[in-house]
Design a protein around this motif. Sequence first.
Motif, PDB file in Angstrom:
ATOM      1  N   LYS A  17      -4.091   2.958  12.196  1.00  0.00           N
ATOM      2  CA  LYS A  17      -4.339   3.285  10.808  1.00  0.00           C
ATOM      3  C   LYS A  17      -3.274   3.443  10.038  1.00  0.00           C
ATOM      4  O   LYS A  17      -2.305   4.340  10.429  1.00  0.00           O
ATOM      5  N   PHE A  18      -3.135   3.016   8.956  1.00  0.00           N
ATOM      6  CA  PHE A  18      -1.936   3.295   8.211  1.00  0.00           C
ATOM      7  C   PHE A  18      -2.129   4.820   7.305  1.00  0.00           C
ATOM      8  O   PHE A  18      -3.119   5.200   6.984  1.00  0.00           O
ATOM      9  N   GLY A  19      -1.016   5.441   7.113  1.00  0.00           N
ATOM     10  CA  GLY A  19      -1.322   6.838   6.574  1.00  0.00           C
ATOM     11  C   GLY A  19      -0.581   7.925   7.013  1.00  0.00           C
ATOM     12  O   GLY A  19      -0.795   9.232   6.786  1.00  0.00           O
ATOM     13  N   GLY A  20       0.019   7.849   8.292  1.00  0.00           N
ATOM     14  CA  GLY A  20       0.727   8.874   9.063  1.00  0.00           C
ATOM     15  C   GLY A  20      -0.427   9.641   9.584  1.00  0.00           C
ATOM     16  O   GLY A  20      -1.420   9.475  10.081  1.00  0.00           O
ATOM     17  N   ARG A  21      -0.281  10.722   9.442  1.00  0.00           N
ATOM     18  CA  ARG A  21      -1.221  12.113  10.018  1.00  0.00           C
ATOM     19  C   ARG A  21      -2.591  11.703   9.768  1.00  0.00           C
ATOM     20  O   ARG A  21      -3.702  12.276  10.488  1.00  0.00           O
TER      21      ARG A  21
ATOM     22  N   GLU B 299       0.763  -1.153  -0.191  1.00  0.00           N
ATOM     23  CA  GLU B 299      -0.032   0.291   0.049  1.00  0.00           C
ATOM     24  C   GLU B 299       0.987   1.194   0.069  1.00  0.00           C
ATOM     25  O   GLU B 299       2.132   1.092   0.517  1.00  0.00           O
ATOM     26  N   ALA B 300       0.470   2.196  -0.621  1.00  0.00           N
ATOM     27  CA  ALA B 300       1.304   3.587  -0.563  1.00  0.00           C
ATOM     28  C   ALA B 300       0.234   4.898  -0.555  1.00  0.00           C
ATOM     29  O   ALA B 300      -0.719   4.654  -0.890  1.00  0.00           O
ATOM     30  N   VAL B 301       0.565   5.841   0.075  1.00  0.00           N
ATOM     31  CA  VAL B 301      -0.285   7.037   0.234  1.00  0.00           C
ATOM     32  C   VAL B 301       0.922   8.356   0.148  1.00  0.00           C
ATOM     33  O   VAL B 301       1.977   8.064   0.842  1.00  0.00           O
ATOM     34  N   GLN B 302       0.274   9.412  -0.034  1.00  0.00           N
ATOM     35  CA  GLN B 302       1.120  10.775  -0.207  1.00  0.00           C
ATOM     36  C   GLN B 302       0.290  11.857   0.330  1.00  0.00           C
ATOM     37  O   GLN B 302      -0.719  11.853  -0.014  1.00  0.00           O
ATOM     38  N   ASN B 303       0.966  12.550   1.353  1.00  0.00           N
ATOM     39  CA  ASN B 303      -0.014  13.325   1.960  1.00  0.00           C
ATOM     40  C   ASN B 303       0.853  14.637   2.470  1.00  0.00           C
ATOM     41  O   ASN B 303       1.972  14.431   2.778  1.00  0.00           O
ATOM     42  N   ALA B 304       0.382  15.787   2.773  1.00  0.00           N
ATOM     43  CA  ALA B 304       1.092  16.816   3.808  1.00  0.00           C
ATOM     44  C   ALA B 304       1.148  16.342   5.072  1.00  0.00           C
ATOM     45  O   ALA B 304       0.226  15.842   5.781  1.00  0.00           O
ATOM     46  N   ALA B 305       2.459  16.618   5.562  1.00  0.00           N
ATOM     47  CA  ALA B 305       2.567  16.141   6.853  1.00  0.00           C
ATOM     48  C   ALA B 305       3.630  16.854   7.388  1.00  0.00           C
ATOM     49  O   ALA B 305       4.030  17.909   7.410  1.00  0.00           O
ATOM     50  N   GLY B 306       4.484  16.229   8.314  1.00  0.00           N
ATOM     51  CA  GLY B 306       5.564  16.918   9.129  1.00  0.00           C
ATOM     52  C   GLY B 306       5.099  17.102  10.803  1.00  0.00           C
ATOM     53  O   GLY B 306       4.094  17.057  10.822  1.00  0.00           O
ATOM     54  N   MET B 307       6.010  17.222  11.335  1.00  0.00           N
ATOM     55  CA  MET B 307       5.722  17.085  12.940  1.00  0.00           C
ATOM     56  C   MET B 307       4.673  18.103  13.281  1.00  0.00           C
ATOM     57  O   MET B 307       3.562  17.635  14.035  1.00  0.00           O
ATOM     58  N   ALA B 308       4.723  19.380  13.221  1.00  0.00           N
ATOM     59  CA  ALA B 308       3.908  20.432  13.363  1.00  0.00           C
ATOM     60  C   ALA B 308       2.457  20.181  12.589  1.00  0.00           C
ATOM     61  O   ALA B 308       1.535  20.588  13.401  1.00  0.00           O
ATOM     62  N   SER B 309       2.598  20.070  11.543  1.00  0.00           N
ATOM     63  CA  SER B 309       1.352  19.848  10.573  1.00  0.00           C
ATOM     64  C   SER B 309       0.818  18.755  11.086  1.00  0.00           C
ATOM     65  O   SER B 309      -0.602  18.916  11.018  1.00  0.00           O
ATOM     66  N   SER B 310       1.280  17.638  11.508  1.00  0.00           N
ATOM     67  CA  SER B 310       0.416  16.457  11.751  1.00  0.00           C
ATOM     68  C   SER B 310      -0.120  16.696  13.356  1.00  0.00           C
ATOM     69  O   SER B 310      -1.332  16.276  13.581  1.00  0.00           O
ATOM     70  N   ALA B 311       0.691  17.461  14.077  1.00  0.00           N
ATOM     71  CA  ALA B 311       0.119  17.699  15.625  1.00  0.00           C
ATOM     72  C   ALA B 311      -1.037  18.864  15.379  1.00  0.00           C
ATOM     73  O   ALA B 311      -2.327  18.614  16.005  1.00  0.00           O
ATOM     74  N   ALA B 312      -1.360  19.905  14.136  1.00  0.00           N
ATOM     75  CA  ALA B 312      -2.013  20.519  13.922  1.00  0.00           C
ATOM     76  C   ALA B 312      -3.662  19.891  13.481  1.00  0.00           C
ATOM     77  O   ALA B 312      -4.595  20.132  13.934  1.00  0.00           O
ATOM     78  N   THR B 313      -3.195  18.788  12.800  1.00  0.00           N
ATOM     79  CA  THR B 313      -4.205  18.018  12.193  1.00  0.00           C
ATOM     80  C   THR B 313      -4.999  17.440  13.368  1.00  0.00           C
ATOM     81  O   THR B 313      -6.251  17.178  13.560  1.00  0.00           O
ATOM     82  N   ALA B 314      -4.224  17.105  14.459  1.00  0.00           N
ATOM     83  CA  ALA B 314      -4.554  16.007  15.595  1.00  0.00           C
ATOM     84  C   ALA B 314      -5.415  17.079  16.344  1.00  0.00           C
ATOM     85  O   ALA B 314      -6.594  16.579  16.822  1.00  0.00           O
TER      86      ALA B 314
END
Length: 304
Positions: free
Chosen positions: A282-286, A35-50
């Motif tokens: 869940k797979f897919g990082g943020r 499986e593969a996925v591409q998305n906007a991420a990064g430490m602060a950005s993933s924390a912002a999503t959370a």
Amino acid sequence: MSRAPRILCVGALTQDTIFRLEQLPRGAGKFIPAEAVQNAAGMASSAATAARRQGAVVSLWASVGDDMLGTELTAELTAEGIDCSGVRRVAGARSAIATILVDAAGERMIVPFYDPRATTPPDALPFDLSGFDAVLTDVRWPGAAALALQGAKKAGIPAILDIDVAARPILEDLLPHATHIVASEPAAAILCGEVAVEEAVSMLHARTGVFVAITAGGAGTYWRDEATGAIRHTPAPKITPVDTLAAGDVFHGSFAVGLAEGWDMERTIRFASAAAALKCLKFGGRLGAPTRTETTAMLEGQPV
């Protein structure tokens, strides 16, 4: 709190390309992912999503290039409901990218690239922090992190520093500006050496005089109780992880929500731990960051 908390997240914004493999490569070759996925991420950005999915009003201060990728990353997080008006565009710079391999046990291998031109220090903080309830920074854009943490302390709101692996001078420079330090176990080892986690918590508190917690993945979180001075341990929920990528970021974003809402520290850490555990399912990082409803259900022992 009668309104949604307002949180500023400061730091990394990258494009993550994530591949799920049965096992991580042990040498050269061609490997076909399941499986593969591409998305906007990064430490602060993933924390912002959370934090956004936990019900907060969230702004992001990050820095990207003036390339097409920077436009796409900003648009993706804006669609998540995050205010990206503070994202800086640097002429001639390339936006950050990362390739991540995740194995069947949920462990990962990360290869990031940050263009130094995109992380040059900013001139000033582009936000009036009087309307915010907490600031959370990572260590990927140190100049911005220092300004944001200083501004948060001046405004009398939590200045939360997410310490992850980075050059020791960067970590040393940021420590004095925080009111709350949450470090990963590897980052704590950079600052304290190879000591027990409990000792590292005590050492960091002795150096800074502020709240300190160290996250140890599935082993839970170790933190200093400000009321008693004792080092306490909050276990992580028992799960079988699918993907641990961004689990720490989800912890930090959810931790910031708890602080902003004025919860006691035990409740805040239990909440953040539950959110991080749910992300690991869940797979897919943020993209696996849970909602407030899902996190509350886990804490209450309900199916999620």
